[in-house]
Design an enzyme around this catalytic site. Structure first.
Site, PDB file in Angstrom:
ATOM      1  N   GLY A 287      18.872  -2.092 -29.549  1.00  0.00           N
ATOM      2  CA  GLY A 287      19.613  -1.186 -30.425  1.00  0.00           C
ATOM      3  C   GLY A 287      21.107  -1.493 -30.494  1.00  0.00           C
TER       4      GLY A 287
ATOM      5  CE  LYS B 282      14.265  -8.143 -32.529  1.00  0.00           C
ATOM      6  NZ  LYS B 282      13.406  -7.365 -31.713  1.00  0.00           N
TER       7      LYS B 282
ATOM      8  CE  LYS C 144      -0.595  -0.222   4.993  1.00  0.00           C
ATOM      9  NZ  LYS C 144      -1.361  -0.837   6.048  1.00  0.00           N
TER      10      LYS C 144
ATOM     11  CG  ASP D 282      10.432 -10.777 -30.740  1.00  0.00           C
ATOM     12  OD1 ASP D 282      10.884 -10.168 -29.749  1.00  0.00           O
ATOM     13  OD2 ASP D 282      10.043 -10.214 -31.770  1.00  0.00           O
TER      14      ASP D 282
HETATM   15  C1  LIG Z   1      14.500  -3.426 -23.928  1.00  0.00           C
HETATM   16  S1  LIG Z   1      15.567  -4.761 -23.547  1.00  0.00           S
HETATM   17  C2  LIG Z   1      14.926  -6.110 -24.545  1.00  0.00           C
HETATM   18  C3  LIG Z   1      15.442  -6.084 -25.914  1.00  0.00           C
HETATM   19  C4  LIG Z   1      14.687  -6.992 -26.841  1.00  0.00           C
HETATM   20  O1  LIG Z   1      13.894  -7.811 -26.443  1.00  0.00           O
HETATM   21  C5  LIG Z   1      14.889  -6.878 -28.259  1.00  0.00           C
HETATM   22  O2  LIG Z   1      14.174  -7.532 -28.986  1.00  0.00           O
HETATM   23  C6  LIG Z   1      15.942  -5.990 -28.792  1.00  0.00           C
HETATM   24  O3  LIG Z   1      15.932  -6.016 -30.189  1.00  0.00           O
HETATM   25  P1  LIG Z   1      16.962  -5.145 -31.036  1.00  0.00           P
HETATM   26  O4  LIG Z   1      16.532  -5.316 -32.456  1.00  0.00           O
HETATM   27  O5  LIG Z   1      16.868  -3.721 -30.570  1.00  0.00           O
HETATM   28  O6  LIG Z   1      18.334  -5.693 -30.802  1.00  0.00           O
END
Ligand SMILES: CSCCC(=O)C(=O)COP(=O)(O)O
Length: 404
Positions: free
Chosen positions: A331, A141, A92, A169
Site C-alpha cells: 500500500g 503487477k 512442542k 511478484d
Molecule cells: C505484505 S508485504 C509484501 C508486499 C508485496 O509483496 C506487494 O506486492 C505489495 O504490493 P503493493 O501494490 O501493495 O505495493
C-alpha cells in the site's frame, strides 16, 4: 563453547511465571529433573535449560499473570541450524497453551555458524552506487499469464522511471510464457539499455522457486545467466533453505526475503512468533540481504511498534553479522514517503507495486513520482515544494494524497 547459552524470551501467562519458566527449562531439555537419580543429574546437567527471569506485565481476570519469561539453553543441545533451534526452543511448546516466542539472543560462537547476508545494506548500496538515500523498488503487477513481451515492456517502463530494483511478484511461479532463465537474460539486456539512457543501474530480483533440493542448482544457473538478485519465499520453504542459499559460494547475488505466510505465525497476541524475531533476527541470521514486511500504513498493516522493532533487528549491531535492508511494503504510494523516511530513516527500500503502476501516467511516471519524493525528503523539502518541479509527483499526490 559448552558454557555458551542461547537466551530465549516468551510471552505467556500462568499462575506462577517463575514456575512456568522452570518447567519449560526442564521440559524442553532433559525432560524431568527432580525425579532423576543423582548420577543421571550429573550426566544431564550440561544439557539442562535454566529459568533466567520472569517479568509480570498484567494480572488477568482468571488470576493468572501475563508476562515475559526468559529461559537459557546450552548451545550444545542444538546443531547449527534454525530447524534444530526452533524445534528445541518452541517445537512442542508452541502447542502448549498461550505462549508466543518473542526473542532469541545468540552467543557469538553459535552465530558464527550462520552465513548472515552476503551483501547486506552496504554491499547492495555499493552495487548500485547509491549511498545517501533510501533505495526504490518496484514490483511487477502483474506477472502471471502475461506474454513475455508485456513483461519486457513493464520492466522497461519501471526501469526508465529510475527505480533501483524491480522484483517479480511472489506468486509468479507458472512462468512457461516467460521462463526464469530467459527472463533474467532479457531483463538484463533491457537494464543495460535503460542504464545507457538514464545513467542509472537497475537490478532485477527473479522469483526463485521449485523443489527444495533443486533450489541451489537453480540459483546457480540464475547467477550464471546474469541474475542480479533472487526473490525467495522463505517461510514456505523454511529458514534452512535460505541459510543454504546464502551459504553457497556460487550464489553470489543478494537474496530478497518475501514475508509470504508470515501471517500464519505472528498476528495473535498469545501464540506464534513475534515479527521482529520472525522477519527480523531469523531472516538476517539465515542470510537475507533484503527483507520485505508489511508497513504500518498500508492495507496489510503491521503494528507500528513491531514494524520499527523489526527494522531495528535487521540493522542493529549483531556480532558482526551484516545489516539487512528493511523493506516496509504494501500500500505504499509517494505521499507516504515523508512518513516512511521519518519512521525508517535512510537505510530502507521504498517498495511499491500499485503505487507505481497505478499512476495515471503509467509506471514510468509512477516511479518518477517516487524518485522526486525521495529526493525531496532527503533534501529536507516537503512534497508540496517538490511537486512544483515534478508533474509526476503532483499527479500522484492528487491521486493518493499526502502522508496519513
Ligand atoms: C505484505 S508485504 C509484501 C508486499 C508485496 O509483496 C506487494 O506486492 C505489495 O504490493 P503493493 O501494490 O501493495 O505495493
Amino acid at each position: 563453547m559448552s558454557e555458551q547459552r542461547i537466551l530465549v524470551t516468551y510471552l505467556t501467562q500462568a499462575k506462577d511465571l517463575n514456575k512456568k519458566a522452570q518447567a519449560i527449562a526442564v521440559g524442553m531439555t532433559v525432560g524431568s529433573w527432580t525425579d532423576l537419580p543423582l548420577a543421571k543429574q550429573a550426566m544431564l546437567a550440561p544439557y539442562l535449560g535454566e529459568a533466567v527471569s520472569a517479568t509480570p506485565i498484567a494480572t488477568l481476570e482468571n488470576g493468572e499473570t501475563r508476562g515475559l519469561i526468559t529461559v537459557s539453553y546450552p548451545t550444545r543441545n542444538f546443531t547449527a541450524d534454525i530447524p534444530s533451534l526452533l524445534t528445541g526452543i518452541f517445537g512442542k511448546l508452541s502447542m502448549d497453551g498461550k505462549i508466543k516466542l518473542v526473542d532469541i539472543v545468540f552467543p557469538e560462537s553459535f552465530l558464527q555458524a550462520f552465513p548472515g547476508p552476503k551483501f547486506g545494506i552496504d554491499g547492495l548500496r555499493e552495487r548500485l552506487g547509491a549511498h545517501n538515500r533510501p533505495l526504490l523498488m518496484s514490483i511487477f503487477k502483474s506477472c502471471l499469464g502475461l506474454p513475455f513481451d508485456d513483461l519486457k515492456t513493464q520492466f522497461r517502463a519501471q526501469a526508465l522511471g529510475g527505480v533501483d530494483l524491480v522484483k517479480d511478484d511472489e506468486i509468479f511461479f507458472a512462468d512457461d510464457r516467460a521462463p526464469f532463465i530467459e527472463r533474467i537474460k532479457a531483463f538484463k539486456q533491457i537494464a543495460q539499455e535503460t542504464e545507457a539512457e538514464t545513467g542509472k543501474p537497475v537490478l532485477y530480483a527473479a522469483n526463485l522457486t521449485g523443489p527444495v533440493h533443486e533450489l541451489n542448482e537453480k540459483a546457480k544457473r540464475a547467477v550464471e545467466a546474469g541474475a542480479d538478485c533472487l526473490l525467495f519465499n522463505v517461510l514456505a520453504f523454511g529458514f534452512d533453505a535460505l541459510h543454504r542459499l546464502a551459504a553457497d559460494p556460487d550464489v553470489h547475488v543478494p537474496i530478497m526475503a518475501h514475508p509470504a505466510l508470515a501471517g500464519a505465525y505472528y498476528p495473535s497476541p498469545d501464540y506464534g512468533i513475534a515479527t521482529p524475531l520472525l522477519l527480523g533476527t531469523l531472516m538476517r541470521v539465515a542470510g537475507a540481504d533484503l527483507v520485505l514486511f508489511p508497513s504500518p500504513y498500508g492495507n496489510v498493516a503491521l503494528d507500528k511498534t513491531e514494524a520499527l522493532q523489526l527494522a531495528k533487528h535487521l540493522t542493529d549491531p549483531l556480532n558482526g553479522v551484516r545489516r539487512s535492508f528493511p523493506v516496509p511494503s504494501a500500500g505504499i504510494h509517494p505521499g507516504l514517503v515523508p512518513q516512511l523516511y521519518q519512521d525508517f530513516g535512510l537505510d530502507q527500500i521504498v517498495n511499491a507495486g500499485g503505487g507505481i503502476h497505478g499512476h495515471p501516467g503509467g509506471a514510468t511516471a509512477g516511479a518518477k513520482a517516487f524518485v522526486a519524493a525521495i529526493e525531496a525528503v532527503t533534501a529536507g523539502r516537503t512534497l508540496e515544494e517538490a511537486s512544483s518541479e515534478s508533474q509526476e509527483l503532483a499527479i500522484a499526490l492528487e491521486k493518493w494524497g499526502g502522508a496519513r
